[in-house]
Write an enzyme that holds these catalytic residues in place. Structure first.
Site: not given
Ligand code: NAD
Length: 309
Positions: A68, A112, A135
């Site tokens: 990413k 994450q 997200d």
């Protein structure tokens, strides 16, 4: 996309699936993202920025985060990988997130997953500024997505929608069967498909008689993480099969052990039955990363007054 490449003729007998090239689609998106960011910089604006927080040292997470961060940098997006020890407390993690919330030069924040057991992921999702929640895990953003008026669309579902649209797979009125009910893939994808007027079935670990349901799918999405779960007997001829699962396995090649990534779908066998199919690797994975970059650009536009909030 050339329709002759992606489109299936109506009524034609399937001759082996069209393989959806997620890598090529993602490269195209990343090229456009780099151009947009370059234009902003030429106009004297600051670059967009994404911060990714990783707790602990799960090797797969480290790999995903570095993909990413590298993808951001290649497109001119400023990005930082913040590593916290596995022993960090929930309170300390939330304090770190809050510092990013208050930083005017940070547009997107990701924590994450998975997190260590002593940290409640729901508490963390509440802590992220909803306007930086690329997200789409904050309850406000999840609620907006459920209402059909999203601020952000979760990256993997957005990538799947992009692939299906580019390859002209009909969605309206189609029966979409999603296997997996996670907050990051299965649930938001089901909501997204519903807003696109598909008929949606969600399956999960307690679903009875999975094959009967999967055989009804015009679009079958597997997001489980179990290699070989989907065989050709579970697929309606001509259906689109989207393989989200990623599992690292060890294989022997020439007497040496190698690591390989595989999906949930028996690719070669299902390919001869399906109308479209995504490979692993090179399917949904690269699109997920590209959509993270697009979500970061969306956050930047909203925060810089370049788009409606
Ligand atoms: P998860 O790992 O949180 O949960 C797995 C889901 O599968 C659960 O909803 C469970 O109910 C369901 N399930 C388990 N066994 C099943 C069975 N036998 N039959 C039917 N359903 C079953 O879900 P996740 O975080 O969405 O991850 C799923 C997979 O997708 C993993 O392999 C993950 O690595 C991968 N993934 C890939 C991408 C990508 O970009 N390609 C993105 C996210 C996740």
């Amino acid at each position: 996309m050339d329709p002759a490449v992606g489109e299936k003729e109506e009524g034609s007998q399937p001759q082996g699936a069209v393989v959806i090239d997620g890598k090529a689609l993602a490269q195209g998106l990343r090229h456009k993202i780099a151009q947009t960011v370059g234009e902003w910089i030429r106009q004297g604006r600051r670059p967009p920025a994404l911060s990714v927080v990783q707790v602990g040292e799960i090797p797969a997470s480290t790999t995903y985060v570095s993909h990413k961060v590298r993808a951001c940098r290649e497109c001119g997006i400023r990005s930082e990988h913040i590593r916290l020890p596995a022993t960090v407390s929930q309170q300390e993690l939330i304090a770190a997130v809050d510092q990013l919330n208050r930083d005017p030069e940070v547009d997107g924040i990701i924590v994450q997953l998975p997190l260590p057991d002593h940290i409640d992921p729901h508490a963390v999702s509440w802590a992220i500024d909803p306007e930086k929640d690329v997200d789409c895990l904050h309850p406000e953003n999840f609620g907006l997505l459920a209402k059909g008026t999203p601020r952000f669309v979760s990256c993997t579902p957005r990538g799947i929608l992009h692939a299906l649209t580019e390859y002209r797979v009909p969605i309206e009125g189609a029966h979409v069967v999603v296997i997996g009910r996670s907050l990051i893939v299965g649930r938001p994808l089901a909501l997204l498909m519903l807003s696109r007027s598909a008929t949606v079935t969600i399956c999960h670990s307690r679903t009875r008689d999975l094959p009967t349901l999967t055989r009804q799918a015009d679009i079958l999405v597997s997001a489980v993480g179990r290699p070989g779960l989907i065989g050709p007997e579970m697929v309606r001829p001509g259906a689109a099969v989207v393989d989200v699962g990623i599992t690292q396995i060890e294989v022997e090649e020439g007497g040496r052990k190698r690591k390989r990534l595989v999906g949930d779908v028996k690719f070669e066998e299902v390919r001869s039955v399906a109308g479209w199919i995504t490979p692993v690797p090179g399917g949904v994975g690269p699109l997920t990363v590209a959509m993270l970059l697009l979500n970061t650009l969306d956050a930047y536009r909203m925060r810089e007054g370049l788009a409606k909030k």
